[in-house]
Write an enzyme that holds these catalytic residues in place. Structure first.
Site, short mmCIF file in Angstrom:
data_model
loop_
_atom_site.label_atom_id
_atom_site.label_comp_id
_atom_site.label_asym_id
_atom_site.label_seq_id
_atom_site.Cartn_x
_atom_site.Cartn_y
_atom_site.Cartn_z
N HIS A 104 0.88 -1.18 -0.25
CA HIS A 104 -0.02 0.12 -0.15
C HIS A 104 0.72 1.23 -0.17
O HIS A 104 0.14 2.03 0.46
CB HIS A 104 -0.76 -0.14 0.85
CG HIS A 104 -2.16 -0.82 0.92
ND1 HIS A 104 -1.96 -2.69 1.90
CD2 HIS A 104 -3.09 -1.11 0.36
CE1 HIS A 104 -2.30 -2.83 1.59
NE2 HIS A 104 -3.87 -2.10 0.99
N HIS A 209 32.79 -36.57 15.29
CA HIS A 209 32.00 -36.78 14.02
C HIS A 209 33.38 -36.97 13.15
O HIS A 209 33.02 -37.67 11.60
CB HIS A 209 31.24 -36.12 14.16
CG HIS A 209 31.21 -34.75 13.53
ND1 HIS A 209 32.20 -33.77 13.93
CD2 HIS A 209 31.28 -33.94 11.51
CE1 HIS A 209 31.88 -32.53 13.18
NE2 HIS A 209 32.21 -32.93 12.18
N HIS A 214 33.36 -37.08 7.55
CA HIS A 214 33.46 -36.71 6.86
C HIS A 214 35.39 -37.58 6.57
O HIS A 214 36.68 -36.43 5.70
CB HIS A 214 34.60 -35.33 7.24
CG HIS A 214 33.82 -34.29 7.99
ND1 HIS A 214 32.44 -34.04 7.19
CD2 HIS A 214 33.46 -34.15 9.14
CE1 HIS A 214 32.23 -32.78 7.85
NE2 HIS A 214 32.67 -32.95 8.54
N ASP A 355 27.70 -32.78 6.85
CA ASP A 355 27.16 -32.79 7.59
C ASP A 355 25.49 -32.50 7.34
O ASP A 355 24.57 -32.99 8.40
CB ASP A 355 27.63 -30.95 8.47
CG ASP A 355 29.39 -30.95 9.16
OD1 ASP A 355 29.84 -32.49 9.40
OD2 ASP A 355 30.26 -29.97 8.84
#
Length: 442
Positions: A104, A209, A214, A355
């Protein structure tokens, strides 16, 4: 506080309830109880060169415009028109004097004031008090070494106090040699499936991890490592505030990164300059790898990377990722560092894709009828004696494979979730949130 607002599924604080990763009501409550009460990273000062420069981002799920003012300060504006809620700015960044709603036509200046209403006299007469209908502004904006943060909360401590002893490590990334860093133009953005907390907690404390997640990337990159491997020893450092970081004991990591000889030589010199600027403990005795500033700002020191995990529901997030480089580095070195970041942790980076796959399946496997009641194991390093190889480090120091930082992250999350926000619908009187420094390790 509902059972699903509790992170820990046992009294020892070593198991986590899966429901906090998949419950939509938990997500709505953490927007109010966590994201509205913490310092959130908005942008880097290097993205703003002149008055009127802006960058659009989020604070939790709220869209925000960050603007540079004429006096050099920054302002955060809720990117939602006060007339019908339309976003008044749909560009990622740029320069503007006025933000005009395309619905508007209501217009707001860079301070957030309502300065234009089409046909105001004919449509409203003198009944519209424009001074009362400006964009909602972020009440507190503060900076630290080029990083711009904002918070909605008047009671959260000042930014430097909120960061606390984490700055001891943060300065290694932001100002390693006393010459500072600069942001690389443009911000990488991508969406992925997964709960934002899984990403934040991994960057806070999960070195464990890497050998599985990886592995394929590590095998490929071994060809360029010249036989140089990280040491078997390292550390995790956690804080009651929920911040956490980790790394290896010192070694010449840049010699194993596959960059040019020029960059290897420059990085060796940077280590010397860092030792002169910050001391040997930070320059020689450690190699910082990963970290998170609670709740959702994460860093990768060797990749010169800072990113934010913007929540997009309980099972999705949007990543905003910045690359910063040493300000005085030669152009060729900067290019090497940028390419190294892009190859590993841009949207198509090898490690980034690894990941993202894990967070996707970890989240989506937690919303079933049977799986949501099975707690997750977070006991690694619980009860172990502290790591004493780094007496200069502030914080709670543990070995490199530990989940102490994750436990501290969720302890702080649980503390904040226990206190309803006064503006929550039907919320009880908000209980005081315990100061971060009083939290203990479960």
């Amino acid at each position: 506080m509902t059972p699903h607002d509790r992170a820990f599924a046992n009294s020892a604080g070593t198991t986590i309830s899966r429901s906090i990763f998949s419950d939509s009501e938990v997500y709505q409550r953490e927007l109010a109880r966590v994201f509205s009460r913490t310092w959130l990273f908005l942008a880097h000062e290097g993205q703003f060169r002149k008055p009127g420069d802006f960058f659009t981002t989020y604070m939790g799920a709220d869209p925000i415009i960050v603007t540079r003012q004429r006096d050099g300060s920054y302002r955060g504006l809720l990117n939602s028109c006060r007339h019908r809620g339309m976003r008044v700015c749909r560009f990622d960044e740029g320069n503007a004097k006025v933000f005009t709603c395309p619905y508007h036509g209501w217009g707001y200046n860079t301070e957030g004031s309502l300065v234009n209403v089409p046909d105001q006299e004919a449509t409203y007469g003198d009944s519209l008090d424009t001074s009362a209908w400006g964009l909602k502004t972020v009440p507190r904006i503060e900076t630290y070494r080029g990083l711009i943060f904002g918070t909605w909360d008047d009671e959260v401590p000042p930014l430097v106090e909120y960061l606390g002893d984490f700055t001891y490590f943060l300065d290694v990334l932001l100002d390693p040699d006393g010459n500072g860093t600069e942001v690389v133009p443009n911000v990488h953005k991508w969406r992925m499936r997964g709960n934002w907390k899984l990403a934040a907690e991994q960057f806070a404390g999960d070195m464990y991890h890497a050998q599985s997640t990886h592995l394929s990337a590590l095998i490929v990159e071994a060809q360029a490592s010249h036989g140089i491997m990280p040491p078997a020893t390292g550390f995790q450092v956690g804080f009651p505030s929920g911040h956490g970081l980790g790394g290896f004991d010192g070694y010449d990591y840049w010699r194993a990164s596959g960059v040019s000889d020029e960059t290897v030589d420059w990085m060796a010199g940077l280590a010397d300059r860092t030792e002169a600027h910050l001391g040997s403990a930070r320059a020689r005795d450690m190699v910082l790898i990963h970290g998170t500033i609670f709740p959702n700002i994460s860093l990768l020191w060797p990749r010169w990377n800072l990113r934010v995990w913007h929540p997009k529901g309980p099972d999705a997030m949007e990543v905003y990722s910045w690359c910063i480089v040493p300000k005085k580095a030669p152009d060729a070195v900067k290019r090497d560092l940028i390419l190294d970041y892009q190859r590993h942790f841009s949207a198509s980076g090898t490690w980034e894709q690894d990941d993202g796959e894990q967070w996707n399946y970890s989240t989506n496997s937690s919303d079933g009828f049977m799986t949501r009641d099975l707690p997750l194991h977070y006991a690694m390093g619980h009860g172990r004696a502290p790591n004493t190889r780094h007496p200069d480090f502030p914080g709670l120091v543990d070995e490199v494979t530990s989940e102490v930082n994750q436990r501290l992250f969720y302890e702080r999350w649980e503390q904040m979730m226990a206190s309803p926000h006064p503006k929550e619908n039907g919320a009880a009187l908000a209980a005081a949130i315990p100061p971060a420094e009083t939290a203990g390790v479960k």
